[in-house]
Design a protein around this motif. Structure first.
Motif, PDB file in Angstrom:
ATOM      1  N   UNK A 151       0.843  -1.206   0.000  1.00  7.69           N
ATOM      2  CA  UNK A 151       0.000   0.000   0.000  1.00  7.69           C
ATOM      3  C   UNK A 151       0.872   1.247   0.000  1.00  7.69           C
ATOM      4  N   UNK A 152       2.039   1.173   0.704  1.00  2.00           N
ATOM      5  CA  UNK A 152       2.922   2.340   0.720  1.00  2.00           C
ATOM      6  C   UNK A 152       3.438   2.639  -0.681  1.00  2.00           C
ATOM      7  N   UNK A 179       1.884   1.877  -3.404  1.00  2.00           N
ATOM      8  CA  UNK A 179       0.744   2.387  -4.181  1.00  2.00           C
ATOM      9  C   UNK A 179       0.505   3.863  -3.892  1.00  2.00           C
ATOM     10  N   UNK A 180       0.694   4.288  -2.621  1.00  4.68           N
ATOM     11  CA  UNK A 180       0.472   5.698  -2.286  1.00  4.68           C
ATOM     12  C   UNK A 180       1.434   6.568  -3.081  1.00  4.68           C
ATOM     13  N   UNK A 181       2.697   6.106  -3.236  1.00  3.55           N
ATOM     14  CA  UNK A 181       3.658   6.977  -3.916  1.00  3.55           C
ATOM     15  C   UNK A 181       3.571   6.861  -5.426  1.00  3.55           C
ATOM     16  N   UNK A 189       0.827   5.629  -7.204  1.00  4.11           N
ATOM     17  CA  UNK A 189      -0.558   5.857  -7.612  1.00  4.11           C
ATOM     18  C   UNK A 189      -0.951   4.984  -8.794  1.00  4.11           C
ATOM     19  N   UNK A 190      -0.580   3.712  -8.757  1.00  9.45           N
ATOM     20  CA  UNK A 190      -0.958   2.801  -9.832  1.00  9.45           C
ATOM     21  C   UNK A 190      -2.041   1.836  -9.376  1.00  9.45           C
ATOM     22  N   UNK A 191      -2.835   2.227  -8.349  1.00  9.05           N
ATOM     23  CA  UNK A 191      -3.799   1.244  -7.848  1.00  9.05           C
ATOM     24  C   UNK A 191      -4.966   1.067  -8.801  1.00  9.05           C
ATOM     25  N   UNK A 192      -5.580  -0.127  -8.714  1.00  6.30           N
ATOM     26  CA  UNK A 192      -6.722  -0.464  -9.559  1.00  6.30           C
ATOM     27  C   UNK A 192      -7.786  -1.054  -8.647  1.00  6.30           C
ATOM     28  N   UNK A 193      -8.536  -0.202  -7.919  1.00 10.45           N
ATOM     29  CA  UNK A 193      -9.477  -0.738  -6.932  1.00 10.45           C
ATOM     30  C   UNK A 193     -10.688  -1.394  -7.584  1.00 10.45           C
ATOM     31  N   UNK A 240      -7.915  -2.968  -3.021  1.00 11.38           N
ATOM     32  CA  UNK A 240      -7.239  -1.767  -3.533  1.00 11.38           C
ATOM     33  C   UNK A 240      -6.385  -2.077  -4.755  1.00 11.38           C
TER      34      UNK A 240
END
Lengths: 107, 173
Positions: free
Chosen positions: B92-93, B95-97, B99-103, B146
């Motif tokens: 998750x950390x 992903x926060x930096x 920003x490639x998440x695919x919820x 997420x």
């Protein structure tokens, strides 16, 4: 000595996750993803600090109390994020999705 | 009334189990092993157990393994859960930096039978960063994921809760 180093590094990891979780709450797009960031912040940061404290105190009744606090935290911490997510789901909020051509999955 | 003796025995067993759990809590929180402390702890756990056994253990919950889970697998499970929590926290950390998440919302069913085990599974999924249980309806879970890699519910269930479910089946059957 080693226990002190492990304890302080775990507390530093907790601080790091707390900061990252708060940044995530600010930059994520919708309620569900922000909830994920805040849940990460809450669970991992607090768990790290509790485990770090268990390494810092001398072995004795205080260690047992910290372990019990950690176990109760494992049981009670997810409830708040579950309730918020359930409320959003019951209110029929549509979760944010990445645009179709940007998804990286193979279905 | 039929089975009156069996009901009375089951009531006694429920009181004893509740008092047992309460006295474990007493010993852990008081932290002293003097005779007075132990006797007072036993007395007050029995009193509280007589008052509250019906809320702790339902009368229909008569399968033994649901009340006395195998604790050694519980210890293994807590260590495994902490491992999963830290691994997915780092994901998750990232992903926060980046920003490639695919919820995505995924639905799947669990094979666990007892209610306690299902609640433990839903709590563990919520505890793991990156997944939140939105709804638990009997054996049907709705999970917000997420960093989803698939929309296929069977593969999603394996990726989210595969290992946890395996351990929980050993704890509560």
């Amino acid at each position: 000595m080693i226990a002190t180093i492990i304890g302080w590094s775990l507390i530093c990891v907790g601080i790091l996750f707390g900061v990252v979780g708060n940044v995530g709450v600010l930059i994520f797009p919708d309620v569900y993803t922000r909830l994920q960031a805040s849940a990460t912040c809450a669970t991992t940061a607090t768990l790290s600090v509790i485990i770090g404290c268990a390494f810092l105190v001398e072995l004795g009744p205080m260690t047992g109390k910290l372990i019990v606090i950690g176990l109760f935290f494992l049981v009670s911490s997810p409830v708040s994020s579950h309730i918020i997510g359930r409320y959003a789901w019951k209110r029929e909020m549509v979760p944010w999705r990445r645009a179709w051509d940007e998804r990286g999955d193979v279905e | 009334m039929r089975f009156a003796g069996a009901r009375r025995r089951w009531k006694l067993v429920r009181i004893v189990i509740t008092a047992f759990y309460l006295s474990i809590g007493w010993v852990l929180f008081s932290g002293s092993f003097t005779v007075f402390s132990i006797v007072a702890g036993l007395f007050f756990s029995l009193t509280v157990a007589v008052l509250t056994y019906d809320a702790f253990i339902d009368e229909s919950e008569s399968s033994r393994r649901a009340l006395l889970p195998s604790l050694h697998w519980g210890g293994v499970y807590v260590v495994y859960l902490l491992f999963r929590v830290y691994v997915s926290s780092f994901r998750v950390m990232v992903l926060v930096f980046r920003r490639t998440m695919d919820p995505r919302i995924v639905h799947f069913r669990t094979r666990l039978r007892s209610d306690v085990a299902r609640v433990a599974l839903a709590t563990s999924i919520t505890l793991t960063p990156g997944t939140i249980t939105l709804e638990l309806d009997d054996d049907h879970l709705i999970v917000h994921w997420l960093d989803s890699r698939t929309g296929h519910s069977k593969h999603a269930a394996r990726a989210i809760s595969g290992g946890m479910e395996r351990y929980l089946r050993r704890i509560w059957v």
